[in-house]
Design an enzyme around this catalytic site. Structure first.
Site, PDB file in Angstrom:
ATOM      1  N   ASN A   1       4.172  -6.622 -35.311  1.00  0.00           N
ATOM      2  CA  ASN A   1       4.385  -6.558 -33.872  1.00  0.00           C
ATOM      3  C   ASN A   1       4.119  -7.866 -33.137  1.00  0.00           C
ATOM      4  O   ASN A   1       4.145  -7.895 -31.911  1.00  0.00           O
ATOM      5  CB  ASN A   1       3.511  -5.455 -33.260  1.00  0.00           C
ATOM      6  CG  ASN A   1       2.039  -5.717 -33.468  1.00  0.00           C
ATOM      7  OD1 ASN A   1       1.584  -5.873 -34.599  1.00  0.00           O
ATOM      8  ND2 ASN A   1       1.263  -5.782 -32.394  1.00  0.00           N
TER       9      ASN A   1
ATOM     10  N   GLY B   1       4.178 -12.563 -33.636  1.00  0.00           N
ATOM     11  CA  GLY B   1       4.246 -13.780 -34.431  1.00  0.00           C
ATOM     12  C   GLY B   1       5.210 -13.738 -35.597  1.00  0.00           C
ATOM     13  O   GLY B   1       6.351 -13.276 -35.499  1.00  0.00           O
TER      14      GLY B   1
ATOM     15  N   TYR C   1     -12.344 -16.189 -43.522  1.00  0.00           N
ATOM     16  CA  TYR C   1     -10.883 -16.269 -43.557  1.00  0.00           C
ATOM     17  C   TYR C   1     -10.404 -16.986 -44.822  1.00  0.00           C
ATOM     18  O   TYR C   1      -9.501 -16.503 -45.521  1.00  0.00           O
ATOM     19  CB  TYR C   1     -10.387 -17.008 -42.315  1.00  0.00           C
ATOM     20  CG  TYR C   1      -8.884 -17.112 -42.229  1.00  0.00           C
ATOM     21  CD1 TYR C   1      -8.113 -16.031 -41.819  1.00  0.00           C
ATOM     22  CD2 TYR C   1      -8.238 -18.310 -42.541  1.00  0.00           C
ATOM     23  CE1 TYR C   1      -6.731 -16.127 -41.728  1.00  0.00           C
ATOM     24  CE2 TYR C   1      -6.857 -18.415 -42.457  1.00  0.00           C
ATOM     25  CZ  TYR C   1      -6.109 -17.322 -42.052  1.00  0.00           C
ATOM     26  OH  TYR C   1      -4.730 -17.423 -41.971  1.00  0.00           O
TER      27      TYR C   1
END
Length: 414
Positions: A129, A131, A287
């Site tokens: 939804n 990028g 990350y």
């Protein structure tokens, strides 16, 4: 009637007087109008080529009364004697790993999809939804695929769906809810997908979070690890039977060049390291570690599923892209805004994902890492087989301690 069109491969320009043609079974041959001779090999490079698959979306093959074959492009209202698949002719290879780079960092997803008709192919994309995920969904849907947008923010997903339908009203786009911060939600999503009775040909694990600060999920796990890796590992396990029934298929795992800066090692691969507590948490390392896990997972998944007709590859979409990843902290939003003129567009960012999802030359090729639509060596640790196996085993242990065990993916590739 139709006018003759002479197409040539920009990398393999034909000499004057030569023409490429295609037999009914897809073999490319070369006609010399001066000598009235034909041959199978390119007159300059000596390469042999074939064309595969159906005609591109909107094209039709017709035959005149005298038996001459021509092609009709209903979208652009044109006719030609040249088979449109010649633009995507492939060299006859001795090995599936013998492929040339056709695209690069400036290529877009729609350029890669040009001429392809994905009608009948079902594609599931997590985080579709915004990028890169949205551009991936949009590009595939515009070329006929049935795209399932698996998103937590369903309102945003429905708005994205409406944008695609406005561009192509006949596009097939579905929205389904999934919260990757909840293993129960992942399990419910998989059950709902199976109830729909849909096949699944391409699974794109795109969703990720970044720079959120420390968040503990309802499963007592650190959110970056769970959302970026573990829940998508779990989702794949739950959907893999559907994929095997739909084979051949592909899994594309969106990783990052940040995997090179992970501090994971074989000797520190523990739950505590993967899902740290507050006092040891740093969002950047969380990350980086999740992105290394993505590659290790894709490589091991390919080992287990390639015998069943499913290949898995991991990719890096682009450096410092202005995507939704930066939304969680004002400093990152500022940094991404400053570098935006020097980064890829969303269409360029989606290109490597789309390339790995649809490129004919990768149909039997997996266990690789791609950057700028080209095979790229990851860090050495990402190619460590024993670490990939250890991560898989640890991931199953974590899941089994929090949910009812559902062992689906074969452990030995059998």
């Amino acid at each position: 009637m139709a006018t003759q069109v002479f197409d040539s491969d920009s990398e393999d320009e034909l000499p004057p007087g030569w023409e490429e043609r295609v037999t009914t079974d897809g073999k490319v041959y070369y006609a010399n109008h001066e000598t009235q001779n034909t041959q199978w090999k390119h007159p300059v490079t000596g390469k042999k080529k074939v064309v595969k698959g159906e005609l591109p979306y909107g094209w039709e093959r017709s035959v005149t009364e005298d038996g001459t074959m021509f092609f009709v492009d209903h979208i652009n209202q044109k006719t030609t004697y040249t088979d449109p698949r010649l633009a995507f002719a492939e060299e006859v290879k001795d090995s599936p790993l013998d492929f040339r780079q056709k695209y690069d960092g400036s290529s877009t997803a729609l350029q890669i999809l040009h001429g392809k008709d994905l009608t009948g192919r079902f594609v599931l994309i997590t985080g579709a939804n915004s990028g890169i995920g949205f551009e991936t969904a949009r590009s595939l849907a515009l070329h006929g695929a049935t795209v399932v947008m698996a998103c937590r923010n369903v309102q945003s997903a429905h708005e994205c769906r409406a944008r695609i339908l406005q561009e192509r009203p006949e596009a097939k786009v579905e929205v389904m809810f999934i919260d990757l911060a909840s293993l129960k939600s992942v399990q419910q999503f998989a059950d709902d997908y199976e109830d729909m009775g849909w096949p699944l040909h391409i699974l794109i694990l795109n969703a990720a979070i970044f720079g959120t600060g420390y968040i503990q999920t309802e499963d007592n796990l650190e959110a970056t690890f769970q959302v970026n890796y573990l829940s998508q590992f779990y989702l794949t396990k739950l959907l893999v039977n559907i994929m095997m029934r739909s084979a051949p298929g592909r899994v594309v795992v969106v990783s990052s060049e940040n995997h090179r800066f992970s501090d994971l090692k074989e000797n520190n691969l523990t739950v505590e390291k993967l899902s740290p507590k507050t006092h040891t948490y740093w969002h950047m390392m969380a990350y980086n570690n999740s992105k290394l896990c993505n590659i290790l997972f894709a490589n091991e998944l390919n080992c287990r599923l390639s015998p069943h007709g499913i290949v898995a590859n991991s990719i890096h979409p682009g450096n410092m892209m202005s995507s939704g990843l930066s939304r969680n902290w004002w400093l990152y939003r500022l940094l991404f805004a400053l570098v935006r003129p020097f980064t890829k567009s969303m269409q360029q960012g989606a290109a490597t994902t789309v390339y790995c999802a649809v490129a004919e030359e990768l149909g039997n090729v997996g266990g690789l890492y791609f950057n700028n639509c080209c095979r790229c060596p990851p860090c050495k640790l990402a190619e460590n087989k024993s670490m990939a196996v250890a991560l898989w085993s640890l991931s199953e242990q974590i899941l089994n301690s929090r949910i009812i065990p559902r062992k689906i993916v074969p452990n030995d590739g059998s």
